[in-house]
Design an enzyme around this catalytic site. Sequence first.
Site, PDB file in Angstrom:
ATOM      1  CG  HIS A  25      -1.774   1.203   1.348  1.00 52.23           C
ATOM      2  ND1 HIS A  25      -3.076   1.229   0.894  1.00 52.23           N
ATOM      3  CD2 HIS A  25      -1.533   2.431   1.869  1.00 52.23           C
ATOM      4  CE1 HIS A  25      -3.594   2.417   1.132  1.00 52.23           C
ATOM      5  NE2 HIS A  25      -2.676   3.162   1.725  1.00 52.23           N
ATOM      6  CD  GLU A  26       1.719   3.629   3.645  1.00 50.93           C
ATOM      7  OE1 GLU A  26       2.074   4.708   3.104  1.00 50.93           O
ATOM      8  OE2 GLU A  26       0.622   3.495   4.227  1.00 50.93           O
ATOM      9  CG  HIS A  29       0.547   6.178  -0.712  1.00 54.94           C
ATOM     10  ND1 HIS A  29      -0.549   6.652  -1.409  1.00 54.94           N
ATOM     11  CD2 HIS A  29       0.049   5.585   0.412  1.00 54.94           C
ATOM     12  CE1 HIS A  29      -1.662   6.341  -0.747  1.00 54.94           C
ATOM     13  NE2 HIS A  29      -1.318   5.688   0.353  1.00 54.94           N
TER      14      HIS A  29
END
Length: 377
Positions: A25-26, A29
């Site tokens: 998920h990170e 980003h």
Amino acid sequence: MIESPGLLMTIIAFLLVLGPLVFLHELGHYAAGRWFGVKVDAFSVGFGREIAGFTDRHGTRWKFGWLPLGGYVRFAGDMNPASQPDAEWLQLPAHERARTFQAKPVWQRAIIVAAGPAVNLLLAVLILGGFAAAYGVDRTPATVGGVVQGSAADRAGLQPGDRIAALDGRTIETFSDLSFYTAMHPGERVTVEYLRGGAAQKTDAVIGSVVQRDRFGNEAKIGRFGIERGPPVYAPLPLWQAPAEGTRMVGAILRGTVDGLWQIITGRRSMDEMGGPLRIAKTSGEQLSLGWPALVTFVAFVSINLGFINLLPVPMLDGGHLFFYAIEAVKRGPVSPQTMEWAFRGGLALLLALMIFVTVNDLGAFGVWRGLAGLIG
């Protein structure tokens, strides 16, 4: 007999499920930010004090926090949770300010924020599509093979050979679609559209409700229609069709998630069914004890829910940022810092309250409150 995977297996499974999902998920980003030229100060898996880490040649600190319940990417210039420009940001040299998150146009910031949930959903597409390609796809038609006497299907007048076409307007293509829909709607009245002898017909039915208990002692209320399936039909899936099938399956699960959330909001499902990290940990251990395919499938389900939750328009979540970026794009100017500050304070309070609530629910599901009541009594 109730089986238990044990504390050690539960902890290992929980880390195997949550760790990679948070990292990916990170990473979404991070990758989008780097693509648009944003400097990344820190990439953390876990919160709290750093227990291990290193700094790469780009100046990014990669680290692990002692509390493995999430993670974050901190971009250059992120001096407050709302990622709003402030006096400290304005004091940066021009060349440094150009590499900060706040300096990027709103469409780039939106892509950077949306990339995290998008990676979670993409991972689920790859896992489910991969399983479909490896094991085939269940194409068993939603044809009534038999009707359980006294069941919802029996009371609705359905007969063997009828082909279910839709439930409450939702198209039913396979028996799996039928089973999934009825399981998610216990006790609800639905309109059944079906074909009998090629002629379209319609009737109403109230889906039955049963409490199902698994080998680990978990109980869940599910819907039962009382229809027996016909001979199973499994079709091989070419690898090139796997992404489309994975996308279809993720879409179906997301629709079921939205249905379940709406049922809780409207009181048709108990709020006790809402779980948090403790219940995820418990289920992770149970799935690992069933084998790696079960655990990897569970990873896909958790990844879908992680992506979905992060897209909700709640300040402090990715969806909250996207909501304010949409307002900024429409009004051609950022939301005022005061509005953002109060919104994010409210969002933080809401998330903390939700965490407390689901933790209390989880402890109740583990029998903690019943045990304490017994000791006091």
